[in-house]
Design a protein around this motif. Structure first.
Motif, PDB file in Angstrom:
ATOM      1  N   LYS A   1       0.825  -0.942   0.061  1.00 58.27           N
ATOM      2  CA  LYS A   1       0.078  -0.004   0.057  1.00 58.27           C
ATOM      3  C   LYS A   1       1.050   1.193   0.005  1.00 58.27           C
ATOM      4  O   LYS A   1       0.610   2.251  -0.706  1.00 58.27           O
ATOM      5  CB  LYS A   1      -0.977   0.170   1.277  1.00 58.27           C
TER       6      LYS A   1
ATOM      7  N   GLN B   1       2.157   2.042  -3.249  1.00 64.90           N
ATOM      8  CA  GLN B   1       1.314   2.558  -4.231  1.00 64.90           C
ATOM      9  C   GLN B   1       1.153   4.024  -3.888  1.00 64.90           C
ATOM     10  O   GLN B   1       1.007   4.755  -4.925  1.00 64.90           O
ATOM     11  CB  GLN B   1       0.055   1.979  -4.190  1.00 64.90           C
TER      12      GLN B   1
ATOM     13  N   ASN C   1      -0.497  -0.209 -16.448  1.00 61.72           N
ATOM     14  CA  ASN C   1      -1.013  -1.110 -15.193  1.00 61.72           C
ATOM     15  C   ASN C   1      -2.293  -0.452 -14.738  1.00 61.72           C
ATOM     16  O   ASN C   1      -2.348   0.781 -14.476  1.00 61.72           O
ATOM     17  CB  ASN C   1      -0.045  -1.217 -14.013  1.00 61.72           C
ATOM     18  N   LEU C   2      -3.136  -1.620 -14.574  1.00 60.40           N
ATOM     19  CA  LEU C   2      -4.139  -1.022 -13.776  1.00 60.40           C
ATOM     20  C   LEU C   2      -3.718  -1.007 -12.106  1.00 60.40           C
ATOM     21  O   LEU C   2      -2.768  -2.100 -11.869  1.00 60.40           O
ATOM     22  CB  LEU C   2      -5.232  -2.078 -13.588  1.00 60.40           C
ATOM     23  N   ASN C   3      -4.107   0.119 -11.462  1.00 53.11           N
ATOM     24  CA  ASN C   3      -3.461   0.028 -10.301  1.00 53.11           C
ATOM     25  C   ASN C   3      -2.017   0.814 -10.150  1.00 53.11           C
ATOM     26  O   ASN C   3      -1.306   0.977  -9.037  1.00 53.11           O
ATOM     27  CB  ASN C   3      -3.304  -1.105  -9.289  1.00 53.11           C
ATOM     28  N   TYR C   4      -1.557   0.826 -11.264  1.00 52.57           N
ATOM     29  CA  TYR C   4       0.160   1.391 -11.578  1.00 52.57           C
ATOM     30  C   TYR C   4       0.804   0.388 -11.120  1.00 52.57           C
ATOM     31  O   TYR C   4       1.646   0.114 -11.820  1.00 52.57           O
ATOM     32  CB  TYR C   4       0.081   2.895 -11.051  1.00 52.57           C
TER      33      TYR C   4
ATOM     34  N   GLN D   1       2.196  -3.138  -9.750  1.00 52.29           N
ATOM     35  CA  GLN D   1       1.834  -4.498  -9.471  1.00 52.29           C
ATOM     36  C   GLN D   1       3.355  -5.405  -9.185  1.00 52.29           C
ATOM     37  O   GLN D   1       4.403  -4.759  -9.007  1.00 52.29           O
ATOM     38  CB  GLN D   1       1.600  -5.157 -11.032  1.00 52.29           C
TER      39      GLN D   1
ATOM     40  N   ASN E   1      -5.650  -8.083 -10.520  1.00 53.98           N
ATOM     41  CA  ASN E   1      -4.590  -7.091 -10.836  1.00 53.98           C
ATOM     42  C   ASN E   1      -3.441  -6.688  -9.720  1.00 53.98           C
ATOM     43  O   ASN E   1      -3.159  -5.641  -9.944  1.00 53.98           O
ATOM     44  CB  ASN E   1      -5.361  -5.814 -11.409  1.00 53.98           C
ATOM     45  N   LEU E   2      -3.051  -7.705  -9.060  1.00 57.36           N
ATOM     46  CA  LEU E   2      -2.122  -7.395  -8.164  1.00 57.36           C
ATOM     47  C   LEU E   2      -0.574  -8.227  -8.579  1.00 57.36           C
ATOM     48  O   LEU E   2       0.492  -7.322  -8.563  1.00 57.36           O
ATOM     49  CB  LEU E   2      -2.446  -7.953  -6.705  1.00 57.36           C
TER      50      LEU E   2
ATOM     51  N   LYS F   1      -3.963  -0.721 -19.482  1.00 60.52           N
ATOM     52  CA  LYS F   1      -5.144  -1.225 -18.650  1.00 60.52           C
ATOM     53  C   LYS F   1      -5.839  -2.514 -19.210  1.00 60.52           C
ATOM     54  O   LYS F   1      -6.898  -2.662 -19.361  1.00 60.52           O
ATOM     55  CB  LYS F   1      -6.080  -0.098 -18.383  1.00 60.52           C
TER      56      LYS F   1
END
Lengths: 482, 482
Positions: free
Chosen positions: A32, A35, A123-126, A128, A216-217, A425
Motif C-alpha cells: 500500500k 502504491q 498497469n491497472l493500479n499502476y 503490480q 490485478n496485483l 489497462k
C-alpha cells in the motif's frame, strides 16, 4: 551425480503461507505504501508528439529512433484454419529475448522470492508485483543510457555471489499481439546475502500464490515465471515419496491435495505423451499459417488517425501513444506507443477428475504470432465481444459451460492484467472451473485432456503452452482455496 | 487406460535380423533386381531449358510455375555467433510439411516395415531404400496431376484398414540448405492385410539397421524416420523389466547391450534435463540469428551463370539444373533444379561411458535455416574443406580426435547420402567413435554429454535434434557390430 534437486524446496515454499520473515499483512502494508508514494501521470498524445519514436519513411512502421525496444508493424495472415482465413493486423515486433528473472534465497530453511513493486504505465493500479528483474535487451545493454537494472549482475554472471539456476525457460508472449516474442523465464537461488532495495520484498511461493486471488496485483511477468515451477525435478524418475510425507505431515485441504497429486502423477493420464505429441503433429501438419510482414500503412481494414490506429469496426485493439510521468522520489518521463484492447477477455480452464486425477481440457490454438502454428491454450480464450450475442465471429466451444457453471464449481475467478509496459489497462477474467466426474463432453479435434503433470512437462520443453495457459497454471494454489 | 505400448514391439523387431518372411540375402537379390531394371538418365542443362521452372521476374527467385514444390531463394544472415557473422546464401524454401511415412505390420509376431526401392535423381546408386510413403504436399494434393502416391490412403485416413500410430513427429531437415523445412515422420501399424507392390519389401527393424552398414543404401528419409523410434513408451514411467528379460533370453554382444541400456537408462545421466534445457535457453538467449529473405539476385559473393549458381570461391554448394529420365516399365521425364555440394562432409558422434552408461558428446549448433537458432548436432559436423589445412574458415573442435582415432575405437563408419530429390549425389562420412572412460575432454560452452535416452526423448519433442544427429542415431545397431 546431480546436485540436490530444487523440487522439494519449491514445494516447501509453495506450502508456506506464513513466512518467518514477512507476514501477508506486512506485505499488504508495504505494498500500500509503495502504491501511495507513486506518482503516475499518463496522457494520450497524438503520434506526432512521440519523442524518439517515428513512422519509418520507408516501411511506415512505428519504431524507436535507436532501432531498439520494439516496433509496431503490419502482418498479413493466410491460414486454412477457422472461418476467417485471411486478415491483416498491426503487431508488435520485439525480436530481442528479455529477462524475466526472480532471485530466490533460502531464509530459515524456506525458499523466498525477491519480488518487486513495479510501476508500469499500462498497469491497472499502476504498481503490480513483478519479478526481481524485468528487462529487455535494450534495457540491459543500456541503449536508453538509463541506469543498469537492479540485480542484473546476478543473472548475467557479473556477480561473485554463489548462484544456482532452479528454472530456466524460453517462453512465448501473446501470439495475437507479438510476433514470435519470447522471454527468458529464470529463477535463480542466491546463496549469499544480497541487498534488498526499497521497492523489493521477500515472499514465499505460497504467499505469492495467495496474492493471486486478488485482482490485478501480481503482474503477468511474475505469473509466467512461476508457472514454470514444477514439483518433480527429474521428470523421468519421479520420486514422489517426499510429497506423500509432506501431505501427511501438514493439514492440507482435499482439493489442494488433489492439485498436488495431479502435478506429480504420471500413471493415470488419459492420454500418453506420444498421443499428445501425435495430436499436435497432426494439427501442425494440417493447418498452415503463413505470416507475411507488410508495411504498417498497407494493413487493410485498419485506420490510422492522428491519435490511434484502430480496426474499422473498433474491434480487437488499437495502437495509441502516451506521454508518461512516473516515479516516487525520482520522476521519469518518456513517451511511447501502447496497445489498448477494445474489450476485456476471458480465459478459463475446465478441469475434471479422470482416473482420480485432475485433467485440464486443453486447446491447440493458432495465433498469428505463434512460434510454431499451434500452442496449447486454455479451454476458453476469447475477447468478450465474442460472446455478446450479435458480435460473434465464430462459436467459442465450451464458453456456455464456463459462463453458466454453478458457483460451487468455480475454483478460481479473478481479473488479471496483461503486461503494463506494452498494454494499456488490459485485463482478462481468469477462471478455473471443475466439472463433475460423470459430466461428459464431446471434444472437437483441437481439444484434449491433459494432466497438470503433463502441462508442467510441456512447459519445461518451451513454446508449447501459451501465456494464457501459463497464467492460469500459475494461479493454482496448492494451499488455500476458499 | 492406455493401449498396449509399441516399445516392446519395436525392440523385438530391432533384435530380429532374420525375418521369418524375408532373409537379408532375399533382400539383396530383390534390391539388385530393382537396381538393374532401373533406367536413369540425368544431364545437366542450362537454367533456360528448365520446363515449368523460371526465375521470377519480380523476386528473381527460382520457382515452379505452379508456385508449389519448392523455390530457390536468397537469404541474408546476421548473427553474433562465430567468426563469420554475416553472409548471404541461396536456400531452398519449401514451406509445406511433407509425409515421411512407414507402414509396419506384425508378421508372425514381429513388426515388419514396408520399405520401398525408390529412384531419386540425385541418388548415388539411383535406387535407395525409402519409407513406404515419401510425399510433399504438392505430391499428395496432386498439383503435378501425376498419380496418387501409393499407400497414401493409410496415412490420410481414407483407408478403412485398422491403423495405429506408433510414432509421429515433425522433424527438421538440413538447416544450412533448407529454410525451416520440416517433415512429418510417422510410423503406423496396419492390422489388415495390404497389397505389396513390386518395388516394396517387408523388413524387420533389425534388418534395416543391418543395411545401414552399407554405403548409400538406406536413404536419408528412412534414417530420420527410424531415428524417432525409442524403446521406452511412456518415458516418465520407464518400465525396463522387459528389456532385462530380453537381454537374458537372447545372446547379445556386450556393446549392443550397452547401447540398449543407454537408450532406456534414466538414472545415470551426467546432466539432468533441467541442466540441458537451461544450457539451451542460455545459448538461444545469447546468440542472435537474424535471417532476412532477399531476392536471389541480391545474394552477395555468389555468381549466377547459365548453368549454375555458385560461390565465388566455389565453396559450399551450387544450384544446378537437370533433365531427368527415370523409370523401369514406365519412364518419367522432367526437369528440376538440384543442389550440388562442393565437397563431401563428415558427421561424427564421440561417445563415452560415464557412470557406466553411453553418453554422446552433443553440440548446440546454429544453422541459417534452423527453426529455433540452435539445434542439437553431432560432435563434429563439417564439410571436408574445413579440415584441408589451407581452406579452414574456423577450427572444428574434436575433429582431430575423430580423424586420428584408433581403428578399434570406431564403432560405425559408412558413407550415407542426403535426400536425392533435392541433392545431387551428396554424401557424408558417418562415424561413431568411442573414447575410453578415462579420456578427459575440455568442452567449449556449446558442447554437452547426453545419454542416448535423453537424445531419444528430445527427438520426441520435435525440432531439438538436427537431421545429422538423427542420421547417426538411426545407425545404432543394437544387434550386430563387427
Amino acid at each position: 551425480m546431480n546436485e540436490l534437486s530444487p523440487d522439494i524446496e519449491f514445494l516447501h515454499s509453495a506450502l508456506c503461507e506464513e513466512s518467518c520473515l514477512n507476514s501477508l499483512s506486512d506485505f499488504h502494508l508495504w505494498f500500500k505504501k509503495q502504491q501511495e508514494k507513486t506518482h503516475v501521470k499518463i496522457e494520450m498524445i497524438p503520434f506526432a508528439e512521440l519523442k524518439n519514436w517515428k513512422f519509418d519513411s520507408k516501411t511506415t512502421n512505428l519504431k524507436h529512433y535507436s532501432g531498439q525496444f520494439f516496433s509496431v508493424e503490419g502482418i498479413r495472415i493466410n491460414t486454412n484454419r477457422g472461418i476467417k482465413t485471411t486478415w491483416d493486423q498491426p503487431i508488435i515486433n520485439q525480436p530481442e529475448i528479455g529477462y524475466l528473472g526472480i532471485i530466490s534465497k533460502k531464509i530459515n530453511g524456506i525458499l523466498h522470492f525477491l519480488m518487486q513493486a513495479k510501476i508500469e504505465p499500462g498497469n491497472l493500479n499502476y504498481v503490480q508485483l513483478s519479478p526481481t528483474l524485468q528487462a529487455t535487451k535494450s534495457n540491459y545493454t543500456q541503449v536508453h543510457k538509463g541506469r543498469v537494472p537492479l540485480y542484473l549482475e546476478y543473472f548475467n554472471g557479473k556477480s561473485n555471489a554463489k548462484i544456482k539456476i532452479l528454472s530456466d525457460q524460453l517462453q512465448s508472449e501473446q501470439g495475437a499481439r507479438f510476433l514470435k516474442k519470447r522471454n527468458r523465464n529464470i529463477i535463480i537461488e542466491v546463496k549469499n546475502d544480497i541487498p534488498v532495495y526499497d521497492n523489493f520484498f521477500w515472499l514465499t511461493l505460497g504467499q505469492i500464490k495467495d496474492l493471486l486471488k486478488y485482482d490485478n496485483l501480481v503482474n503477468m511477468d511474475t505469473r509466467t515465471v512461476i508457472s514454470g515451477i514444477s514439483f518433480i525435478d527429474n521428470f523421468i524418475e519421479p520420486d514422489t515419496s517426499f510429497l506423500s510425507e509432506e501431505l501427511q505431515r501438514k493439514k492440507i485441504p482435499q482439493k489442494q491435495k488433489d492439485f498436488l497429486l495431479s502435478a506429480v502423477d504420471t500413471k493415470n493420464s488419459k492420454n500418453t505423451f506420444d498421443d499428445i505429441l501425435s495430436w499436435l503433429a497432426n494439427l501442425k501438419f494440417k493447418y498452415e499459417l503463413e505470416v507475411q510482414r507488410i508495411p504498417l500503412n498497407d494493413v487493410k481494414e485498419w485506420i490510422k488517425t492522428y491519435y490511434d490506429i484502430h480496426h474499422i469496426q473498433k474491434k480487437y485493439f488499437s495502437v495509441i501513444a502516451a506521454n508518461i510521468e512516473i516515479g516516487n522520489r525520482e520522476v521519469f518521463g518518456w513517451t511511447q506507443p501502447l496497445i489498448k484492447s477494445a474489450q476485456e477477455g476471458i480465459i478459463a480452464f475446465i478441469i475434471k477428475k479422470i482416473n482420480g486425477v485432475y485433467h485440464f481440457l486443453t486447446q491447440a490454438k493458432t495465433e498469428a504470432g505463434n512460434f510454431d502454428i499451434v500452442e496449447l491454450a486454455p479451454t476458453v480464450q476469447c475477447l468478450t465481444g465474442n460472446y455478446r450475442a450479435d458480435e460473434n465471429e465464430y462459436d467459442v466451444p465450451f464458453l456456455d459451460i464456463v459462463l453458466n457453471i454453478n458457483k460451487e464449481q468455480i475454483l478460481y475467478k479473478t481479473m488479471q492484467s496483461e503486461e503494463g509496459g506494452r498494454f494499456y489497462k488490459e485485463q482478462n477474467l481468469n477462471m478455473i472451473i471443475e466439472l463433475k466426474e460423470n459430466d461428459v463432453l464431446h471434444l472437437p479435434e483441437n481439444y484434449k485432456w491433459l494432466t497438470l503433470n503433463q502441462l508442467l512437462i510441456f512447459i519445461k520443453f518451451n513454446n508449447y503452452l501459451n501465456i494464457q495457459a501459463r497464467s492460469l497454471i500459475s494461479a493454482i494454489n496448492f494451499r488455500n482455496y476458499e
